[in-house]
Design a protein around this motif. Structure first.
Motif, mmCIF file in Angstrom:
data_model
loop_
_atom_site.group_PDB
_atom_site.id
_atom_site.type_symbol
_atom_site.label_atom_id
_atom_site.label_comp_id
_atom_site.label_asym_id
_atom_site.label_seq_id
_atom_site.Cartn_x
_atom_site.Cartn_y
_atom_site.Cartn_z
ATOM 1 N N SER A 20 0.800 -1.187 0.089
ATOM 2 C CA SER A 20 -0.067 0.142 0.200
ATOM 3 C C SER A 20 0.912 1.202 -0.020
ATOM 4 C CB SER A 20 -0.821 0.049 1.309
ATOM 5 O OG SER A 20 -0.024 0.051 2.363
ATOM 6 N N ASP A 21 1.955 1.164 0.214
ATOM 7 C CA ASP A 21 2.981 2.394 0.072
ATOM 8 C C ASP A 21 3.809 2.162 -1.359
ATOM 9 O OD1 ASP A 21 5.014 4.206 0.559
ATOM 10 O OD2 ASP A 21 4.936 4.053 2.825
ATOM 11 N N HIS A 22 3.794 3.405 -1.928
ATOM 12 C CA HIS A 22 4.461 3.279 -3.316
ATOM 13 C C HIS A 22 5.850 3.618 -2.885
ATOM 14 C CE1 HIS A 22 5.659 4.236 -7.389
ATOM 15 N NE2 HIS A 22 6.047 5.212 -7.097
ATOM 16 N N ARG A 23 6.372 4.174 -2.043
ATOM 17 C CA ARG A 23 7.949 4.426 -1.770
ATOM 18 C C ARG A 23 8.507 2.922 -1.411
ATOM 19 N NH1 ARG A 23 8.670 6.946 2.579
ATOM 20 N NH2 ARG A 23 10.789 7.450 2.196
ATOM 21 N N ALA A 25 7.373 -0.114 -1.870
ATOM 22 C CA ALA A 25 7.322 -0.863 -3.256
ATOM 23 C C ALA A 25 8.524 -0.484 -4.277
ATOM 24 C CB ALA A 25 6.059 -0.788 -3.897
ATOM 25 N N MET A 26 8.761 0.623 -4.433
ATOM 26 C CA MET A 26 9.736 1.370 -5.087
ATOM 27 C C MET A 26 11.140 1.030 -4.760
ATOM 28 S SD MET A 26 10.948 5.055 -6.552
ATOM 29 C CE MET A 26 11.342 5.257 -4.833
ATOM 30 N N ASP A 29 11.707 -2.863 -5.137
ATOM 31 C CA ASP A 29 12.294 -3.113 -6.507
ATOM 32 C C ASP A 29 13.662 -2.775 -6.897
ATOM 33 O OD1 ASP A 29 9.484 -4.259 -6.668
ATOM 34 O OD2 ASP A 29 8.809 -2.613 -7.794
#
Length: 112
Positions: A20-23, A25-26, A29
């Motif tokens: 739920s947290d884009h930061r 997940a980025m 990756d």
């Protein structure tokens, strides 16, 4: 009614979700792709440090959030490596674990 053996067990904090947290997940990756180096030593073998941004720390009841949160903080300051990485776990008497991940965010010199 009095409690003889202490207070009732507290509810465990809600588990954070890395999805739920884009930061986060980025950062995950980038780490999995090898674009962010993580070293327990004070240097990256074969590379020189160009600049150091200082100590970064991330804490959470969820290890993935503490770990990838640290990576996200490094990305925020334009670092491409973390040196001197350490992690600790604090145990709450009621069984909860609290994770702390920390290290020094650095920018490496470009390879010629």
């Amino acid at each position: 009614m009095a409690l003889i053996f202490g207070s009732p067990k507290k509810q465990a904090p809600a588990k954070d979700d890395i999805g739920s947290d884009h930061r986060l997940a980025m950062a995950r990756d980038m780490y999995m792709a090898g674009k962010m180096k993580l070293m327990t030593t004070e240097a990256v073998p074969g590379r020189e440090i160009q600049s150091a941004f200082g100590l970064i720390v991330c804490r959470s009841y969820n290890f993935d959030n503490a770990f990838y949160g640290l990576m996200a903080q490094a990305v925020d300051v334009n670092a491409d490596a973390i040196v001197g990485y350490r992690e600790t776990i604090a145990f709450h008497p009621e069984g909860d674990k609290y994770y702390s991940c920390y290290g020094t965010a650095v920018r490496m010199k470009k390879i010629k």
